[in-house]
Design an enzyme around this catalytic site. Sequence first.
Site, short mmCIF file in Angstrom:
data_model
loop_
_atom_site.label_atom_id
_atom_site.label_comp_id
_atom_site.label_asym_id
_atom_site.label_seq_id
_atom_site.Cartn_x
_atom_site.Cartn_y
_atom_site.Cartn_z
N SER A 157 0.87 -1.17 -0.19
CA SER A 157 0.04 0.03 0.02
C SER A 157 0.93 1.22 -0.10
O SER A 157 1.90 1.03 0.55
CB SER A 157 -0.91 -0.12 1.15
N TYR A 170 -0.63 -0.48 10.05
CA TYR A 170 -0.95 -1.03 8.68
C TYR A 170 0.32 -0.62 7.79
O TYR A 170 0.73 -1.25 6.82
CB TYR A 170 -2.14 -0.16 8.26
N LYS A 174 2.73 -2.98 5.77
CA LYS A 174 2.60 -3.10 4.21
C LYS A 174 3.94 -2.82 3.54
O LYS A 174 4.60 -3.28 2.52
CB LYS A 174 1.51 -1.85 3.80
#
Length: 299
Positions: A157, A170, A174
């Site tokens: 991401s 997160y 990622k």
Amino acid sequence: MTSLDGRVVIITGAGRGLGREHALFMANEGARLVVNDRGSDNDGSGDDATPADEVAAEARALGGQAVANADDVADWDGAKRMVDQAVEVFGGLDVVVNNAGILRDRYLVNMTEDEFDAVVNVHLKGHFAPTRHAAAYWRDEHKAGRAAPRNLVHTSSTSGLFANPGQTNYGAAKSGIATMSQIAAKELGRYGVVSNCIAPGARTRLTLATPGLEDIMTPPDAGFDNWDPANVAPLVAYLSTPDCPFSGETFYIKGGVVKRVTSWEMADRIETVGAWTVDELREAMQPMTLQPPVDADMN
């Protein structure tokens, strides 16, 4: 003959969003699918096998072959069962598309241990565990004289590659996924495995839960929808083809735009004879503070 004719593909998190689009597109391209999804909520809570069952049924309705799987991608034995299921049902495994994920956004000073652990577990370990069991199977097949082109496609991401505030858990996962993909490419190339990564820009349950993105991602009244998750599926399919020429790469994709992402690289350099002093570094590094900020250019 279609681009994925007969290829056996595991897709994790395929019950909704990007994963569902990958599954349906790849079914149309001739892939035989293991559609994995626990059916969890955005934050990873709950279990519901219905989404995986429904997407597998949709794929079959398109004329493809597909079975559902509701194992937890971050569970060591569950990830092994996924690989075993592909081999038992379809006679082998050619591709793993790691896509499953959850969100528990919070600014660093407020993030709890559980919020960090849960997201890193699903994303990073949830990429590692299926990859590891697939890689072991492919190594054994290669050593047994059954060499064939195999593919890994991981999901990173821009939140991780370019650092998005409010997503320490997160983003760290990622970013780690992109590095893991590069390491897998270096380690598994000897077994005929290529490993690549995507960083998609698309409208999904997770992105719509990110403050500020809902308005940006509103579908247009007419014309091409840049944020439609279906736009990402062709790249995933291409990176899953037996003649894919790439390995160790990460690609950003949104709408009709695909960009190769360069990884960490060395930049400005200063050097002295022996060790530096603090005062010497303060003076020598001053020009580095004048460098313009990085523009990730997501358009």
